[in-house]
Design a protein around this motif. Sequence first.
Motif, mmCIF file in Angstrom:
data_model
loop_
_atom_site.group_PDB
_atom_site.id
_atom_site.type_symbol
_atom_site.label_atom_id
_atom_site.label_comp_id
_atom_site.label_asym_id
_atom_site.label_seq_id
_atom_site.Cartn_x
_atom_site.Cartn_y
_atom_site.Cartn_z
ATOM 1 N N ALA A 228 0.965 -0.954 0.050
ATOM 2 C CA ALA A 228 0.309 -0.327 0.160
ATOM 3 C C ALA A 228 0.810 1.935 0.422
ATOM 4 O O ALA A 228 0.355 2.032 -0.794
ATOM 5 N N ASN A 229 2.041 0.989 0.194
ATOM 6 C CA ASN A 229 2.908 2.195 0.693
ATOM 7 C C ASN A 229 3.345 2.475 -0.815
ATOM 8 O O ASN A 229 3.560 3.765 -1.464
ATOM 9 N N GLY A 292 -3.828 7.013 -4.542
ATOM 10 C CA GLY A 292 -3.586 6.506 -3.090
ATOM 11 C C GLY A 292 -3.316 6.175 -2.104
ATOM 12 O O GLY A 292 -3.353 5.345 -1.247
ATOM 13 N N VAL A 293 -4.337 7.727 -1.777
ATOM 14 C CA VAL A 293 -4.376 7.908 -0.142
ATOM 15 C C VAL A 293 -6.215 7.180 0.290
ATOM 16 O O VAL A 293 -6.043 7.318 1.058
ATOM 17 N N TYR A 296 -5.472 3.920 1.656
ATOM 18 C CA TYR A 296 -4.133 3.609 1.892
ATOM 19 C C TYR A 296 -4.804 2.832 3.144
ATOM 20 O O TYR A 296 -4.390 1.903 3.649
ATOM 21 N N TRP A 297 -5.913 3.508 4.431
ATOM 22 C CA TRP A 297 -5.744 3.379 5.807
ATOM 23 C C TRP A 297 -5.936 1.880 5.982
ATOM 24 O O TRP A 297 -6.259 1.086 6.754
ATOM 25 N N LEU A 300 -4.109 -0.842 4.280
ATOM 26 C CA LEU A 300 -2.127 -1.250 4.860
ATOM 27 C C LEU A 300 -2.504 -1.996 6.301
ATOM 28 O O LEU A 300 -3.509 -2.121 6.941
ATOM 29 N N CYS A 310 6.933 3.112 5.189
ATOM 30 C CA CYS A 310 6.538 3.914 5.140
ATOM 31 C C CYS A 310 6.111 5.122 4.739
ATOM 32 O O CYS A 310 5.605 6.511 4.626
ATOM 33 N N LEU A 313 5.615 7.432 1.656
ATOM 34 C CA LEU A 313 4.725 8.883 1.746
ATOM 35 C C LEU A 313 5.505 10.128 1.478
ATOM 36 O O LEU A 313 4.722 11.116 1.177
#
Length: 419
Positions: A228-229, A292-293, A296-297, A300, A310, A313
């Motif tokens: 995800a990063n 991507g944002v 993301y949460w 991840l 990370c 970012l």
Amino acid sequence: MSTPEGSRQKVGRLARRIHGWSWQAFPIGMGTGAVYVTMSGLKNHSPVLTTIETIFYFINISLFLLNTTTLLLQAILFPRQALRLIQDPVKSIFVPLVVLSFATIIIGTINYAVPTGHISPGFIYAMFWVYVAFSLIVCFPMLMIWFNKPHDLKTFTPAWAFLIFPMMLVGVVAFNVLKVIPSDQTRAIGVLLTGYAFQGLGFFMTFFYICIYVIRIMTTGFLEGHQANGAFVACGPPGFTALALINLGRKAQEILPLHGLVSQQAGEIFFATSVLSGLLLFGLALFFFVFGVMPYWFKLHKHLHEILGCWALTFPNVGWISTIRVLGDIFELDGFFTWHLVMVIIMIMIWGILIVLTAWAFWRGDIFLAKEEDILKDTFVGSEVNEKELGNQYDPSERDTPTPMAHYPQQPRSSFSHV
């Protein structure tokens, strides 16, 4: 080398740190460089801000020296581990990060050391060609290693483009160098043309990687866990290329007419074309950032031993964030300056969170700490002691935490290549 029966080999913590160090340490410095590079573009720039930026600049230099020194010690004390990191077709993608880290130092030197008179423009000009040579010397061998093995599309991540990033960043370094090289000098032409050529090389090569990335997420869905990063790395090529093209075009507007090159209108044409191209690429970079944002949460995996991933970012987003300020100057829109200020504040906050978590992970031994058996296996290679004998020398009650780079067979626990 042999060991007495019943004895137990002890490995010091410092040795475990050196053996467990990896090229993944460089993004920490690059993230630090991202802070002062974005801060340097703020519209209202006070002496206090310059002082803060200079502090980040020296932190970056310290981290660079720490990383290079530790990896040099690793090559001397544990050559098998050092060679393993360089030759591995997956782990080797982090090697070019040393060049990217060096680029942030050059940019910082131009911003903070040249104006004070500590460094001369001539030295910066020489460092530009050192950087070009450095990027070629590092990137091409790593590309040969990487392309020598097949790679699975299902595990693809934009971070694999790190092998091209140093050459792509030549354009960014070039326009910064042109800030201190007078436009009427002949050497300014060489820097300008080299910047354009390498920016084209770097962007189009990384753009191929981005196309593969889009195909990958079409077949497997959004990147999850470590990966995800890596989604933010896709912002880097279009963002940095937009920034480089616009600034190189601005310099071409001055340099080409002064030397009577191409045509009388060549400078204006270069600049106008660069602004148009940069604006298009800026939109693409912004799209990949939002892309991507949003997931993301939820995608991840929140594990402290994965904190190194990370740092993606930070530095990949520098290009499009800095382009916001440049577009504000060109189109004279105050909203762009406010937007840029907000993004700089967010960048500083992210850096603060990541540096605390990284320090905590380091203290706990979750990162950059090799297992004792890994060190002894490298130490006793070619001796009478085999792996079974080594395995009997350890106290199973002791806690040995594997490092992200030193302990994985296929997929690293904490790496941009599988984040």
